[in-house]
Design a protein around this motif. Structure first.
Motif, PDB file in Angstrom:
ATOM      1  N   ASP A 205       0.864  -1.175   0.000  1.00 37.97           N
ATOM      2  CA  ASP A 205       0.000   0.000   0.000  1.00 37.97           C
ATOM      3  C   ASP A 205       0.900   1.224   0.000  1.00 37.97           C
ATOM      4  O   ASP A 205       2.122   1.119   0.131  1.00 37.97           O
ATOM      5  N   LEU A 206       0.306   2.401  -0.154  1.00 39.17           N
ATOM      6  CA  LEU A 206       1.065   3.650  -0.115  1.00 39.17           C
ATOM      7  C   LEU A 206       0.317   4.637   0.769  1.00 39.17           C
ATOM      8  O   LEU A 206      -0.887   4.851   0.613  1.00 39.17           O
TER       9      LEU A 206
ATOM     10  N   GLN B 132      -6.927  16.101  -5.386  1.00 40.51           N
ATOM     11  CA  GLN B 132      -8.291  15.758  -5.792  1.00 40.51           C
ATOM     12  C   GLN B 132      -8.400  15.723  -7.306  1.00 40.51           C
ATOM     13  O   GLN B 132      -8.980  14.788  -7.886  1.00 40.51           O
ATOM     14  N   ARG B 133      -7.822  16.716  -7.969  1.00 42.64           N
ATOM     15  CA  ARG B 133      -7.909  16.813  -9.430  1.00 42.64           C
ATOM     16  C   ARG B 133      -7.172  15.670 -10.121  1.00 42.64           C
ATOM     17  O   ARG B 133      -7.607  15.151 -11.152  1.00 42.64           O
ATOM     18  N   SER B 134      -6.044  15.252  -9.564  1.00 44.47           N
ATOM     19  CA  SER B 134      -5.234  14.203 -10.180  1.00 44.47           C
ATOM     20  C   SER B 134      -5.774  12.800  -9.907  1.00 44.47           C
ATOM     21  O   SER B 134      -5.311  11.830 -10.502  1.00 44.47           O
ATOM     22  N   GLY B 135      -6.746  12.689  -9.014  1.00 38.81           N
ATOM     23  CA  GLY B 135      -7.311  11.389  -8.684  1.00 38.81           C
ATOM     24  C   GLY B 135      -6.540  10.636  -7.613  1.00 38.81           C
ATOM     25  O   GLY B 135      -6.865   9.485  -7.297  1.00 38.81           O
TER      26      GLY B 135
ATOM     27  N   GLY C 242      -7.327   6.855  -1.026  1.00 43.30           N
ATOM     28  CA  GLY C 242      -8.325   6.912   0.027  1.00 43.30           C
ATOM     29  C   GLY C 242      -7.924   7.963   1.051  1.00 43.30           C
ATOM     30  O   GLY C 242      -6.740   8.111   1.372  1.00 43.30           O
ATOM     31  N   LYS C 243      -8.879   8.698   1.572  1.00 46.55           N
ATOM     32  CA  LYS C 243      -8.569   9.759   2.527  1.00 46.55           C
ATOM     33  C   LYS C 243      -7.890   9.232   3.785  1.00 46.55           C
ATOM     34  O   LYS C 243      -7.120   9.935   4.438  1.00 46.55           O
ATOM     35  N   TYR C 244      -8.159   7.961   4.116  1.00 41.57           N
ATOM     36  CA  TYR C 244      -7.555   7.375   5.320  1.00 41.57           C
ATOM     37  C   TYR C 244      -6.051   7.157   5.163  1.00 41.57           C
ATOM     38  O   TYR C 244      -5.342   6.919   6.152  1.00 41.57           O
TER      39      TYR C 244
END
Length: 553
Positions: free
Chosen positions: A521-522, A536-539, A545-547
């Motif tokens: 994971d990262l 947000q714009r770059s996805g 995930g916000k977490y």
């Protein structure tokens, strides 16, 4: 009284007024318990580290009492516990060994003068608000120096471990050469106690990680020595012991700057004082930041520097040698539940009481048992897993590590520190001009570990993350993958990212996908929310995930 209604000038000169209002009944109870544990834990370490510095055990005990109290009252961190330090002890022996013979009054006199000089330099750093300098010391250099110190400790203690007498000031290659040709003289009774101590410490640490391995190893080693004497007689075993401790309630002393004593060693003491001041503050600052992340406290690094400097200045008048923050004791403090610097004051009182009532028992500690403890301390500084990760990165980190580590072992710790400073400055200048991936270890890495995440690779990404730097970033990610195969989580500490564009965000997203495909994971840490629109714009937000996105502030 609390921070909001305490005058800034009062907080500046009496920083303990900031935490005194926190001392309710529950906090005091927790701090007393943590202080008792810390006082017991430092006892064998204080004796062993003082011996490593070529000093009587009493000075190690004094250094574990008086500087701790001063730092508790005048430092900034609520959880850092000061006292004798492994790297500092090796450094003291290296510096003083060129001007005095081991065990002589001159050795102690020069050490007190060195302590005062280091303390004054540290105070100047704090008063001039230069504490921020220690935030830029390269983590790679720190790992290299600590690894080299671990190797030096083990080599220097071979003599005591085998029941032989060696000169602690000689180069490591001379020590190894001497030990090789003196093997027929080994006292195997002493060596067996050293082996028993090391094996006990390793087993306790592996099987019962929450138990105080060093204390248990000392008890078992000393019990083994008593058993050998009972079965075979002290005259037959002939194991050297620590000896009688001559302790004073108020061990007054003073640095000596008289022309007859100071002149011949002035150049070495002044240079050594600067190196010890820098090395001590570097470690203390790292520890203070790591503890602050765990506790949520805002640490004033400049005030912490002042506290460390004041503790050494005062310590030079109370028979102490240079001290600094200790990660082991500080980490134990926060894990046990210590809340305020009252822990340090309690630990000093507990240690003083222990020494007052147990000095006859302490005097019976075999030197080979103490050497076994230092073997454990030295081995604990050599983190094979972290070193393998570091060496997996091509280029600057690998070269810096090998060069500084080799210099520490063969060139001397003082030259290694100076080289480390130069390497760190160069690395920082390169970071400003282009992004860099710098592996973090131990306490620096732990502060970024979210709950439930283990065996993660933690890197600090700094500089400008834009279309022109993506190749260097992706190559760094690829080098890391050779070590962990992307099966572990990758944590990016990005507080030092100056700016980022869509291409930079895409390179991080690409590594995140590769990690997910390999079972890893990262996780991304940022300084603040200034990059939220780009993420947000770059996805990147939806991908991670916000977490998995955290903020330092």
């Amino acid at each position: 009284m609390n921070r909001s209604n305490t005058h800034p000038l009062v907080r500046r000169f009496l920083p303990f007024t900031e935490w005194l209002p926190m001392l309710d009944a529950m906090t005091v109870r927790n701090d007393i318990w943590a202080g008792v544990a810390a006082g017991i834990l430092i006892l064998p370490q204080a004796i062993a580290l003082a011996t490593m510095a070529g000093l009587p055990p009493e000075i190690g005990l004094y250094t574990s009492i008086f500087p701790v109290i001063v730092c508790a009252l005048f430092g900034s961190s609520w959880h850092v516990l000061s006292g004798p330090n492994t790297s500092i002890s090796v450094m003291v022996a290296t510096i003083i060994g060129g001007y005095a013979s081991l065990g002589t009054p001159d050795w102690i006199m020069y050490t007190l003068t060195l302590t005062f000089i280091a303390g004054v330099i540290q105070l100047l750093f704090g008063v001039l608000k230069l504490g921020v300098v220690f935030n830029y010391f390269s983590h790679t250099v720190m790992v290299a120096i600590v690894t080299g110190v671990g190797i030096i400790i083990i080599i220097q203690q071979i003599g005591n471990f085998l029941g032989l007498t060696v000169n602690p000031g000689e180069p490591v290659q001379d020590t190894l050469y001497s030990m090789l040709f003196r093997m027929p003289e080994v006292n195997w009774w002493a060596a067996s106690l050293g082996i028993l101590t090391v094996v006990t410490g390793m087993l306790v640490k592996r099987c019962f990680p929450r138990q105080p391995a060093i204390i248990i190893a000392v008890i078992v080693g000393m019990a083994g020595g008593w058993l050998l004497e009972f079965l075979f007689g002290a005259g037959n075993t002939n194991v050297d012991k620590l000896g009688y401790l001559s302790l004073e309630i108020l061990p007054l002393s003073a640095p000596d700057f008289s022309p007859t004593n100071f002149y011949e060693a002035a150049e070495g003491l002044m240079m050594g004082g600067f190196i010890i001041a820098f090395l001590g503050l570097m470690q203390s600052a790292v520890i203070a930041r790591a503890m602050a992340v765990k506790s949520g406290q805002h640490v004033d690094i400049d005030q912490e520097v002042i506290g460390q400097g004041l503790s050494n200045v005062v310590g030079s008048f109370l028979s102490c040698y240079p001290s600094c923050g200790s990660f082991n004791r500080s980490a134990s403090n926060i894990e046990i539940g210590g809340k305020t610097p009252l822990v340090g004051i309690v630990s000093a009182i507990v240690l003083a009481l222990l020494v007052a009532f147990a000095s006859p028992i302490i005097a019976q500690m075999p030197l080979s048992v103490m050497a076994g403890i230092l073997f454990l301390v030295g081995a604990g500084l050599i983190k094979i897993k972290d070193i393998r990760k570091l060496l997996a990165i091509r280029g600057e980190p690998r070269i810096s590590f090998l060069l500084v580590c080799f210099t520490t072992v063969y060139g001397g710790l003082e030259w290694a520190v100076m080289l480390g400073i130069a390497v760190s400055i160069i690395a920082y200048m390169r970071h400003v001009s282009r992004p860099e991936l710098d592996l973090l270890f131990e306490n620096e890495a732990e502060q970024y570990m979210p709950d439930g995440v283990h065996d993660a690779t933690v890197v600090q990404l700094s500089g400008s993350i834009f279309f022109g730097s993506t190749h260097a970033i992706e190559r760094g990610f690829s080098d890391l993958a050779h070590e962990d195969h992307r099966a572990n989580p990758l944590i990016i500490a990005g507080e030092l990212i100056d700016n980022m564009d869509d291409a930079g965000a895409a390179s991080i997203a690409q590594e995140a996908r590769k990690r997910r495909e390999s079972g890893g994971d990262l996780i991304l840490w940022l300084r603040d929310h200034n990059l939220d629109d780009l993420l947000q714009r770059s996805g990147l937000v939806s991908l991670l995930g916000k977490y998995n996105i955290h903020y330092a502030s």
